[in-house]
Each structure stands twice: as structure tokens, then as C-alpha cells.
Design an enzyme around this catalytic site. Structure first.
Site, PDB file in Angstrom:
ATOM      1  N   ALA A  29      61.159 -25.076  74.025  1.00 44.80           N
ATOM      2  CA  ALA A  29      61.673 -26.399  74.412  1.00 44.80           C
ATOM      3  C   ALA A  29      61.315 -26.712  75.864  1.00 44.80           C
ATOM      4  O   ALA A  29      60.804 -27.807  76.171  1.00 44.80           O
ATOM      5  CB  ALA A  29      63.186 -26.446  74.211  1.00 44.80           C
ATOM      6  N   GLU A 126      61.036 -19.574  52.728  1.00 46.57           N
ATOM      7  CA  GLU A 126      62.242 -18.974  53.305  1.00 46.57           C
ATOM      8  C   GLU A 126      63.460 -19.561  52.597  1.00 46.57           C
ATOM      9  O   GLU A 126      63.354 -20.566  51.880  1.00 46.57           O
ATOM     10  CB  GLU A 126      62.305 -19.214  54.816  1.00 46.57           C
ATOM     11  CG  GLU A 126      61.303 -18.339  55.567  1.00 46.57           C
ATOM     12  CD  GLU A 126      61.451 -18.385  57.076  1.00 46.57           C
ATOM     13  OE1 GLU A 126      61.055 -17.412  57.715  1.00 46.57           O
ATOM     14  OE2 GLU A 126      61.957 -19.385  57.611  1.00 46.57           O
ATOM     15  N   HIS A 240      72.591 -14.109  61.456  1.00 51.18           N
ATOM     16  CA  HIS A 240      71.444 -13.805  60.595  1.00 51.18           C
ATOM     17  C   HIS A 240      71.818 -12.609  59.725  1.00 51.18           C
ATOM     18  O   HIS A 240      72.334 -11.610  60.237  1.00 51.18           O
ATOM     19  CB  HIS A 240      70.211 -13.490  61.439  1.00 51.18           C
ATOM     20  CG  HIS A 240      68.948 -13.528  60.648  1.00 51.18           C
ATOM     21  ND1 HIS A 240      68.632 -12.568  59.720  1.00 51.18           N
ATOM     22  CD2 HIS A 240      67.931 -14.425  60.616  1.00 51.18           C
ATOM     23  CE1 HIS A 240      67.474 -12.869  59.159  1.00 51.18           C
ATOM     24  NE2 HIS A 240      67.024 -13.994  59.691  1.00 51.18           N
ATOM     25  N   ARG A 286      71.957 -18.737  54.883  1.00 50.94           N
ATOM     26  CA  ARG A 286      72.278 -17.566  55.721  1.00 50.94           C
ATOM     27  C   ARG A 286      73.763 -17.229  55.765  1.00 50.94           C
ATOM     28  O   ARG A 286      74.131 -16.058  55.759  1.00 50.94           O
ATOM     29  CB  ARG A 286      71.802 -17.822  57.152  1.00 50.94           C
ATOM     30  CG  ARG A 286      70.326 -17.711  57.248  1.00 50.94           C
ATOM     31  CD  ARG A 286      69.822 -17.958  58.628  1.00 50.94           C
ATOM     32  NE  ARG A 286      68.385 -17.765  58.586  1.00 50.94           N
ATOM     33  CZ  ARG A 286      67.570 -17.968  59.602  1.00 50.94           C
ATOM     34  NH1 ARG A 286      68.048 -18.379  60.760  1.00 50.94           N
ATOM     35  NH2 ARG A 286      66.289 -17.770  59.481  1.00 50.94           N
ATOM     36  N   HIS A 347      72.943 -15.014  65.816  1.00 51.76           N
ATOM     37  CA  HIS A 347      71.516 -15.341  65.848  1.00 51.76           C
ATOM     38  C   HIS A 347      71.213 -16.672  66.518  1.00 51.76           C
ATOM     39  O   HIS A 347      70.293 -16.769  67.326  1.00 51.76           O
ATOM     40  CB  HIS A 347      71.023 -15.354  64.402  1.00 51.76           C
ATOM     41  CG  HIS A 347      69.551 -15.570  64.261  1.00 51.76           C
ATOM     42  ND1 HIS A 347      68.631 -14.731  64.850  1.00 51.76           N
ATOM     43  CD2 HIS A 347      68.842 -16.522  63.602  1.00 51.76           C
ATOM     44  CE1 HIS A 347      67.407 -15.161  64.548  1.00 51.76           C
ATOM     45  NE2 HIS A 347      67.515 -16.241  63.804  1.00 51.76           N
ATOM     46  N   ARG A 382      71.981 -23.971  60.313  1.00 52.87           N
ATOM     47  CA  ARG A 382      70.560 -24.304  60.502  1.00 52.87           C
ATOM     48  C   ARG A 382      69.718 -23.810  59.332  1.00 52.87           C
ATOM     49  O   ARG A 382      69.853 -22.673  58.884  1.00 52.87           O
ATOM     50  CB  ARG A 382      70.047 -23.656  61.788  1.00 52.87           C
ATOM     51  CG  ARG A 382      68.548 -23.759  61.958  1.00 52.87           C
ATOM     52  CD  ARG A 382      68.104 -23.137  63.253  1.00 52.87           C
ATOM     53  NE  ARG A 382      68.203 -21.701  63.229  1.00 52.87           N
ATOM     54  CZ  ARG A 382      67.152 -20.868  63.240  1.00 52.87           C
ATOM     55  NH1 ARG A 382      65.923 -21.342  63.242  1.00 52.87           N
ATOM     56  NH2 ARG A 382      67.324 -19.563  63.248  1.00 52.87           N
TER      57      ARG A 382
HETATM   58  C1  LIG Z   1      64.650 -12.600  66.707  1.00 51.39           C
HETATM   59  C2  LIG Z   1      64.605 -14.079  66.497  1.00 51.39           C
HETATM   60  C3  LIG Z   1      63.813 -14.612  65.481  1.00 51.39           C
HETATM   61  C4  LIG Z   1      63.758 -15.997  65.282  1.00 51.39           C
HETATM   62  N1  LIG Z   1      62.911 -16.519  64.326  1.00 51.39           N
HETATM   63  C5  LIG Z   1      62.779 -17.858  64.237  1.00 51.39           C
HETATM   64  C6  LIG Z   1      61.796 -18.434  63.364  1.00 51.39           C
HETATM   65  O1  LIG Z   1      61.050 -17.723  62.680  1.00 51.39           O
HETATM   66  N2  LIG Z   1      61.703 -19.797  63.322  1.00 51.39           N
HETATM   67  C7  LIG Z   1      62.490 -20.615  64.063  1.00 51.39           C
HETATM   68  O2  LIG Z   1      62.351 -21.840  63.983  1.00 51.39           O
HETATM   69  N3  LIG Z   1      63.406 -20.084  64.911  1.00 51.39           N
HETATM   70  C8  LIG Z   1      63.555 -18.749  65.026  1.00 51.39           C
HETATM   71  N4  LIG Z   1      64.469 -18.229  65.896  1.00 51.39           N
HETATM   72  C9  LIG Z   1      65.243 -19.151  66.739  1.00 51.39           C
HETATM   73  C10 LIG Z   1      64.341 -19.693  67.813  1.00 51.39           C
HETATM   74  O3  LIG Z   1      63.473 -18.679  68.253  1.00 51.39           O
HETATM   75  C11 LIG Z   1      65.127 -20.210  69.001  1.00 51.39           C
HETATM   76  O4  LIG Z   1      66.188 -21.009  68.584  1.00 51.39           O
HETATM   77  C12 LIG Z   1      64.229 -21.042  69.889  1.00 51.39           C
HETATM   78  O5  LIG Z   1      63.093 -20.300  70.237  1.00 51.39           O
HETATM   79  C13 LIG Z   1      64.967 -21.487  71.128  1.00 51.39           C
HETATM   80  O6  LIG Z   1      64.032 -21.994  72.030  1.00 51.39           O
HETATM   81  P1  LIG Z   1      64.530 -22.557  73.420  1.00 51.39           P
HETATM   82  O7  LIG Z   1      63.312 -23.019  74.126  1.00 51.39           O
HETATM   83  O8  LIG Z   1      65.635 -23.502  73.218  1.00 51.39           O
HETATM   84  O9  LIG Z   1      65.164 -21.284  74.131  1.00 51.39           O
HETATM   85  P2  LIG Z   1      64.527 -19.878  74.468  1.00 51.39           P
HETATM   86  O10 LIG Z   1      63.263 -19.666  73.753  1.00 51.39           O
HETATM   87  O11 LIG Z   1      65.571 -18.862  74.328  1.00 51.39           O
HETATM   88  O12 LIG Z   1      64.203 -20.040  76.012  1.00 51.39           O
HETATM   89  C14 LIG Z   1      65.243 -20.140  76.955  1.00 51.39           C
HETATM   90  C15 LIG Z   1      64.667 -19.899  78.316  1.00 51.39           C
HETATM   91  O13 LIG Z   1      65.638 -20.162  79.316  1.00 51.39           O
HETATM   92  C16 LIG Z   1      65.659 -19.105  80.247  1.00 51.39           C
HETATM   93  N5  LIG Z   1      66.984 -19.071  80.858  1.00 51.39           N
HETATM   94  C17 LIG Z   1      68.175 -18.841  80.264  1.00 51.39           C
HETATM   95  N6  LIG Z   1      69.164 -18.906  81.168  1.00 51.39           N
HETATM   96  C18 LIG Z   1      68.587 -19.183  82.363  1.00 51.39           C
HETATM   97  C19 LIG Z   1      69.083 -19.344  83.672  1.00 51.39           C
HETATM   98  N7  LIG Z   1      70.374 -19.215  83.978  1.00 51.39           N
HETATM   99  N8  LIG Z   1      68.206 -19.627  84.671  1.00 51.39           N
HETATM  100  C20 LIG Z   1      66.888 -19.722  84.409  1.00 51.39           C
HETATM  101  N9  LIG Z   1      66.353 -19.569  83.181  1.00 51.39           N
HETATM  102  C21 LIG Z   1      67.206 -19.301  82.176  1.00 51.39           C
HETATM  103  C22 LIG Z   1      65.311 -17.888  79.426  1.00 51.39           C
HETATM  104  O14 LIG Z   1      64.873 -16.843  80.234  1.00 51.39           O
HETATM  105  C23 LIG Z   1      64.219 -18.468  78.548  1.00 51.39           C
HETATM  106  O15 LIG Z   1      63.003 -18.521  79.231  1.00 51.39           O
HETATM  107  C24 LIG Z   1      64.533 -16.856  66.101  1.00 51.39           C
HETATM  108  C25 LIG Z   1      65.334 -16.316  67.111  1.00 51.39           C
HETATM  109  C26 LIG Z   1      65.365 -14.950  67.315  1.00 51.39           C
HETATM  110  C27 LIG Z   1      66.221 -14.393  68.421  1.00 51.39           C
END
Ligand SMILES: Cc1cc2nc3c(=O)[nH]c(=O)nc-3n(C[C@H](O)[C@H](O)[C@H](O)COP(=O)(O)OP(=O)(O)OC[C@H]3O[C@@H](n4cnc5c(N)ncnc54)[C@H](O)[C@@H]3O)c2cc1C
Length: 537
Positions: A29, A126, A240, A286, A347, A382
Site C-alpha cells: 500500500a 482458494e 488464518h 477462514r 493473520h 476477508r
Molecule cells: C504470512 C502472510 C501471508 C499472506 N498472504 C497473502 C496473500 O497470499 N494474498 C493477500 O492478498 N494477502 C496476503 N496476506 C495479507 C497481506 O500480505 C497484507 O494484508 C498486506 O500485505 C498489507 O500490506 P500493507 O502495505 O498494508 O502493510 P505491510 O505490507 O505490512 O507494510 C507495512 C509497512 O509499514 C511499516 N511500519 C509499521 N509500523 C511503522 C512505524 N511505526 N513506523 C514506520 N514504519 C512502520 C512496516 O515496517 C512495513 O514496511 C498475507 C499476510 C501474511 C502475514
């Protein structure tokens, strides 16, 4: 606005960085938002670890997108609404599913190496999808997505990425956000920006068992709440069904796609049990599978169940799930011949900072996207692989909306802003030794035992009582201490929302109110600091 900062700071005295856009978080994101915002101005992106450490990086299964020949936008929308148990925002779902096609095509143009059957994209299955619609890159789709997005971002000019930069609090004044207080190299800095995009991901680490990496301590949820954001659907935490269960091994995720490709669940007695719980068996939603596993563990008195994929050929398993194969092998399990011990883990967070379709929050100049945001696309549960899709669709929308807002901000408006925290109150424990790690573990255990897959009124009361006894010091200055305060803030929010919702729906299962109650609860709970909870349609 009534502020509540955890860092003690004065913006006139701390090092100051100025930029057009501040993006907090480097998951899918944040990266997608930064790429968009960067078309229109300078971007500073801060991330608490290294750029590629995020939930995104660990996503295995893939990205759900209605691109296969036998699929259609309507089918994907229908499956998402169904999984969300009558609780999704339909317009947000339609937006995600429609625009997702463009966003995934863009990833492919930027070099994403998704698996193919011949020249065509390969789609996997899935749970709760009526079609094979998950594009994937082996079982490391998140890694591929993070690579493509970060490569695309660093190609651009006017981007400054600061790693190991921990965003502590959002700087707000008069219902507008002007930046964030960020700990860089152990020193607090004030980063001022015309618009701030919060993309800090999830909060799995507030639970004892979780698939999430260390960074997922929910910092963004807590900072947004302290700043006065409206927080919606905080009771809906997804568990999960299948994380690896081995002593001394991390709760590594065993992707849903393993069940999608034929994996079956059996209990310690060797019985295949899912048919007793749902006609879709292993491919039930799930929440249903997680509760079934918990029930089987209780019935058999054994701490896990097993996932069996050994009936597929070893070559297929090794090629289709290379990461899972290697990781399990490393822990002594050969998934081509052995059963995989699994149990559920926290999860994904469906709730979060309430936003509209343009990722706007109730605070001017503050945008939220990805897992930290609550757009309403996931409802009460979700649908698998809809999260990365949400991140790239609403990340792009956040970047776009932030640029529109920034155009209207006069440089002087924010250059003159001076913000400082209130003098931190002296907590009872402020001068006493305080073992951050053990308090943190205690909270994680309380959450797991009382506000986990099942929650009842008594357990919720126990959890709320324990959490309210943890005295807040607010004199923190180390990352571990800031994280602890964040974990505590969010734990209380989840406890409050879960206590208020006296029904069961999707991922929120109340043992004392096991039925879904549309008459009273087809409504969302919105929590905002210093205000009474709002119950909204
Ligand atoms: C093991 C696993 C498998 C998954 N498989 C799938 C899948 O197959 N398909 C799917 O759609 N979703 C999947 N998900 C869910 C999905 O990966 C996440 O919901 C999604 O990637 C979230 O993206 P994001 O950019 O919101 O946050 P994230 O990818 O978690 O990124 C958050 C970022 O913010 C940073 N951050 C956090 N707090 C701070 C702070 N205080 N200061 C500075 N930086 C900070 C972190 O370091 C990180 O860089 C999975 C999740 C996991 C854990």
C-alpha cells in the site's frame, strides 16, 4: 483537538524535515501510494525496518483478480460480499474488483513475474472463491509484488526512503495533520508534509500466535487513534487456519492455496473432519475452518491438527510451493511425505482507520490505505487474496487524493506550524523498573486467551480488567516502549469493540451470543478517542 502523544517533543527544537508527501510504511500500500504521489511532488517514505520487511513480503497465495476467461467482475464481487457476511461496503468492493484488473496489469507491465500456463496467466483456487482467480508467483507472490513496486519507486526522482525510521505519532492541529514525529537513529525528528499517507500494515503481533512478522505491532492504528481518527470494525480480526505448529519454530503460514490444490485436514486420530462443519469442507471460509480446528483440538485434547498434501506428486508440490517446502524441510518436515502440524494464528485486521473511497480519514491531510485502513471492502471476514488487491487499488487512490489535497495547501500554512506534546503525565510506575518484554508477552497472551478465535462476555471482561490495570507511563523513548504502548492502546480498542458487539458474525464469534443478529447488528462500531462509541449503518 485534544492530543495525546506518546513522544515528548517540541517541533521548534527537534531536527525538522520538510516534504510534500510523507508516506509511512513500505508494504504494497505504501509503495503504491508513494509511486502515485511522486508524480506530483517530493516524497519521504519512512519504514521501521528495511524497505522489504512487511506483511506484504510474506504473502504467499497471491492476488485475487477477475482476469481469467471464465471469471467476471460480478462473480468476484459476489464472493467478496459473501465472505464478508453481509457487512461489506458494496461500492468499495466494486471499486476494488474493477480497478484491481488495471492495477494487476500495471504490475505485470512493471515486470511482475506471475506464473503462467503456456502464454496465459495461471490462476489458482482458494477458499470461498467460485472460480480459479488467484494470480501468483509460486508461493512467494508478496515478495515478487514488493520487489516490483520498490524497483518502480526507486526509479523515480524526488523520493527519499528512510529505513529504520519509526513513526511514533502523527502531528495534528485543529483537525488537520501536518506530519509525524519519527525516531531516526535514536533521535526524534519532526517530518512536516502537506499530506501524510499512513500505510503501516497490520497488528498480528498483539496476539501470542500469529502469521505476521515482528514489524506488525499495529503502530499506525494506535497513532491514528491517539490523533483522533475514527476507528471502525476493530472487533474483526481474522485468524488464518493453518500456521505451522512446531516447538521452537515460528508460526510460519501454510498458504490457503495448499488446501486449494487438494490439501486435507485431519485430526490426531487420523479423521478428516471438515465435512462435519461445512459443506465446502477444507475450502470453507477462514473463520469456519479456524473454529473447526480449535474444536477438534479441544475434542481430542491435542494442541494441533494436520494438513496432508502428500497425495499430490512430489514434483508438483516442490514446484508449486517451493517456499513452504523449503521452510518445512528446514524444520524437519518433508511435506511431500509428511503430515504438516498446524493450528490457527492471528493473520489480518479487517477493521482500522475509517476511510472513504479516496482513502481520506476524518483528519484533513491524513490518508490511510492497506491493512491499517478500513474501507469496508472486507466486511466481517476477508476473502483470501483480496488484501494485496486492496493495497494496490487504494494505495494508488490514496496517492492521488493526497496530491489533490496538497495542491491546495499553501507552503506557509504548514511551514509556520509549530507543534509540541503535552508534558507527559507522571504515571505511577514512571520511576520504577518496568520489564517491557514481559508486559508485552503478557498482553499477547491475554489477547490470545480471551479475545481470540472465540470470545465470551466473561473472557472479554477479564481481558479488559487486566488491560486497564497496566499503568501507562508515557515517558517512552525506545522503539520497544513505543510499540508496547501501541499494543496496549489497540488491545483496549479491540476489547471494547468486541464487548459491544453482542452477536457472532464472520471472524467475530461470541460464545455467549453465537447467532448472527441482523436486526440489531447490521451496523458498524466506530470508536474515537474521548467520544462515545458510534453505531453506524
Ligand atoms: C504470512 C502472510 C501471508 C499472506 N498472504 C497473502 C496473500 O497470499 N494474498 C493477500 O492478498 N494477502 C496476503 N496476506 C495479507 C497481506 O500480505 C497484507 O494484508 C498486506 O500485505 C498489507 O500490506 P500493507 O502495505 O498494508 O502493510 P505491510 O505490507 O505490512 O507494510 C507495512 C509497512 O509499514 C511499516 N511500519 C509499521 N509500523 C511503522 C512505524 N511505526 N513506523 C514506520 N514504519 C512502520 C512496516 O515496517 C512495513 O514496511 C498475507 C499476510 C501474511 C502475514
Amino acid at each position: 483537538m485534544n492530543h495525546r502523544y506518546i513522544a515528548h517533543f517540541d517541533s521548534t527544537k527537534l531536527p525538522r524535515i520538510d516534504t510534500d508527501f510523507l508516506v509511512i510504511g513500505s508494504g504494497s500500500a505504501g509503495l503504491r501510494a508513494a509511486i502515485e504521489a511522486n508524480q506530483h511532488g517530493d516524497v519521504v517514505l519512512v519504514t521501521k525496518s528495511v524497505v522489504k520487511e512487511s506483511n506484504t513480503r510474506y504473502a504467499q497465495g497471491g492476488i485475487a483478480v477477475a482476469m481469467s476467461e471464465d471469471d467476471a467482475i460480478d462473480f468476484h464481487v459476489e464472493d467478496t460480499l459473501k465472505a464478508g457476511v453481509g457487512f461489506c461496503d458494496e461500492v468499495a468492493v466494486q471499486t476494488m474488483v474493477e480497478e484491481g484488473i488495471q492495477r494487476v496489469s500495471e504490475l505485470i507491465e512493471w515486470g511482475a513475474n506471475f506464473d503462467k500456463d503456456g502464454n496465459e496467466l495461471s490462476f489458482t483456487m482458494e477458499a470461498a472463491h467460485q472460480r480459479r482467480r488467484i494470480v501468483h508467483s509460486g508461493d512467494a507472490t508478496g515478495w515478487e509484488t514488493a520487489n516490483v513496486l520498490s524497483n518502480q519507486l526507486i526509479k523515480q526522482e524526488r523520493v527519499r526512503v528512510i529505513e529504520h525510521a519509526f513513526a511514533v505519532d502523527l502531528m495534528t492541529q485543529d483537525d488537520a495533520c501536518y506530519g509525524a514525529v519519527v525516531l531516526i537513529d535514536n533521535n526524534l525528528h519532526c517530518i512536516f508534509a502537506k499530506a501524510v499517507i499512513l500505510a503501516t500494515g497490520g497488528l498480528g503481533r498483539i496476539y501470542q500466535c500469529t502469521s505476521n512478522p515482528d514489524v506488525a505491532t499495529g503502530d499506525g492504528f494506535a497513532a491514528a487513534w491517539r490523533a483522533g481518527c475514527k476507528m471502525m470494525d476493530m472487533e474483526f480480526v481474522q485468524f488464518h487456519p493453518t500456521t505451522l505448529f512446531l516447538v521452537d519454530a515460528p508460526h510460519f503460514l501454510i498458504s490457503e492455496a495448499v488446501r486449494g490444490e487438494g490439501g486435507i485436514l485431519i485430526n490426531i486420530r487420523g479423521e478428516r473432519f471438515m465435512a462435519r462443519y461445512d459443506e465446502k469442507e477444507e475450502l470453507a471460509p477462514r473463520d469456519v475452518v479456524s473454529r473447526a480446528i480449535l474444536n477438534e483440538m479441544q475434542l481430542t485434547g491435542f494442541p494441533c491438527v494436520y494438513l496432508d498434501i502428500t497425495h499430490r506428486s512430489p514434483d508438483f508440490i516442490r514446484n508449486r510451493f517451493p517456499t513452504i517446502y523449503q521452510t518445512c524441510k528446514h524444520h524437519g518436515i518433508d511435506i511431500t511425505t509428511d503430515l504438516i502440524p498446524v493450528r490457527s494464528g492471528a493473520h489480518f485486521m479487517m477493521g482500522g482507520v475509517r476511510t472513504n473511497l479516496n482513502a481520506e480519514t476524518n483528519i484533513r491531510g491524513l490518508y490511510a490505505c492497506g491493512e491499517v485502513a478500513c474501507t469496508g471492502v472486507h466486511g466481517a471476514n476477508r476473502l483470501a487474496s483480496n488484501s494485496l488487491l486492496e493495497c494496490i487499488v487504494f494505495g494508488m487512490r490514496a496517492g492521488k487524493a493526497a496530491t489533490e489535497y496538497a495542491k491546495k495547501v499553501k507552503v506557509d500554512d504548514y511551514a509556520k506550524i509549530k507543534i509540541h506534546s503535552e508534558a507527559p503525565p507522571q504515571g505511577v510506575l514512571s520511576n520504577e523498573p518496568f520489564d517491557v518484554q514481559s508486559v508485552r508477552e503478557m498482553i499477547r497472551e491475554v489477547m490470545w486467551d480471551n479475545i481470540g478465535i472465540l470470545r465470551g462476555g466473561n473472557e472479554l471482561k477479564t481481558a479488559s480488567d487486566i488491560l486497564s490495570e497496566i499503568v501507562e507511563r508515557r515517558l517512552w523513548n525506545r522503539v520497544e516502549e513505543f510499540e508496547l504502548q501501541n499494543i496496549l492502546d489497540i488491545a483496549k480498542l479491540i476489547a471494547e469493540a468486541a464487548t459491544l458487539r453482542t452477536e457472532s458474525r464472520g471472524a467475530h464469534y461470541r460464545t455467549d451470543f453465537p447467532e448472527r443478529d441482523d436486526t440489531h447488528w447490521q451496523k458498524h462500531i466506530v470508536l474515537c478517542r474521548n467520544e462515545q462509541p458510534e453505531i453506524v449503518e
